[in-house]
Enzyme design. Structure first.
Site, PDB file in Angstrom:
ATOM      1  N   CYS A   1       1.001  -0.861  -0.455  1.00  0.00           N
ATOM      2  CA  CYS A   1       0.014   0.224  -0.110  1.00  0.00           C
ATOM      3  C   CYS A   1       0.795   1.399  -0.441  1.00  0.00           C
ATOM      4  O   CYS A   1       1.336   1.296  -1.090  1.00  0.00           O
ATOM      5  CB  CYS A   1      -1.182  -0.406   1.417  1.00  0.00           C
ATOM      6  SG  CYS A   1      -2.228   0.976   1.254  1.00  0.00           S
ATOM      7  N   ALA A   2       0.891   1.879   1.267  1.00  0.00           N
ATOM      8  CA  ALA A   2       1.782   3.293   1.437  1.00  0.00           C
ATOM      9  C   ALA A   2       3.325   3.123   1.556  1.00  0.00           C
ATOM     10  O   ALA A   2       3.869   3.644   1.547  1.00  0.00           O
ATOM     11  CB  ALA A   2       1.593   3.996   2.071  1.00  0.00           C
TER      12      ALA A   2
END
Length: 205
Positions: A123-124
């Protein structure tokens, strides 16, 4: 009897020290704003695979609050970690922002990569790896909107999970299953991955 005991001791020694059985150990790092699905899924699946997992708070507090207000008690604080076979960064926007500012964590991630230990992010989370300076020339992926600008030194790949050497990246919550399974295969074996896939009914997806 002495001969039997000696043979048993040799077998036990080989079992634990010569690759017949080596217990792997990883750290999963948390800050406030961690993405709950990504964080807890990878911890759960790795523990099912008999991998020792430390949930590590990077905030100085033993309780971390998730992006959706779920509080989770960590196993240890960042200053108490030891050596690991793998270092894992879940996603969550605020989680990643906090970790990118954490110099001690960035140093740990850089050293792990220098030592060719597993480094995984989703994800991030890959933004933390980028901040640590370990992605030059590496094939990675992430949540689609994370890296908006051009000019990065890594190679962005539009795939659900990307494995490049010791670095494993993925895109977001729904893909955490496959990211976790790749980590299990990397640390253990394809057979262990298949065992966990069967256990969690992944073949039905």
């Amino acid at each position: 009897k002495k001969i039997i005991y000696a043979i048993l001791n040799v077998k036990i020694f080989n079992f634990y020290y010569f690759g017949e059985f080596v217990m792997k150990k990883v750290a999963v790092f948390f800050s406030n704003g961690f993405e709950e699905v990504e964080s807890i899924t990878v911890v759960d699946y790795l523990r099912r695979a008999d991998i020792t997992v430390d949930m590590v708070s990077t905030t100085g507090n033993i309780i971390c609050k998730g992006a959706h207000d779920i509080d989770i008690k960590m196993d240890i604080l960042l200053e108490d970690i030891s050596e690991y076979d793998g270092y894992i960064i879940p996603g969550g926007t605020n989680n990643a922002i906090s970790m990118r500012k954490n110099k001690k964590l960035l140093e740990i991630i850089k050293k792990a990569n220098d030592d060719k230990k597993l480094v995984a992010a989703i994800c991030a989370g890959p933004t933390v790896l980028n901040e640590a300076g370990i992605l030059k020339g590496v094939n990675i992926t992430s949540y689609p909107s994370v890296f908006k600008e051009d000019g990065y030194e890594f190679n962005y790949v539009d795939k659900n999970v990307v494995v490049d050497g010791n670095i494993i990246t993925s895109r977001g919550p729904a893909l955490t299953i496959f990211w976790s399974l790749e980590i299990i295969e990397y640390l253990c074996s394809k057979d262990k991955r298949k065992e966990i896939e069967k256990q969690i009914l992944a073949h039905m997806l």
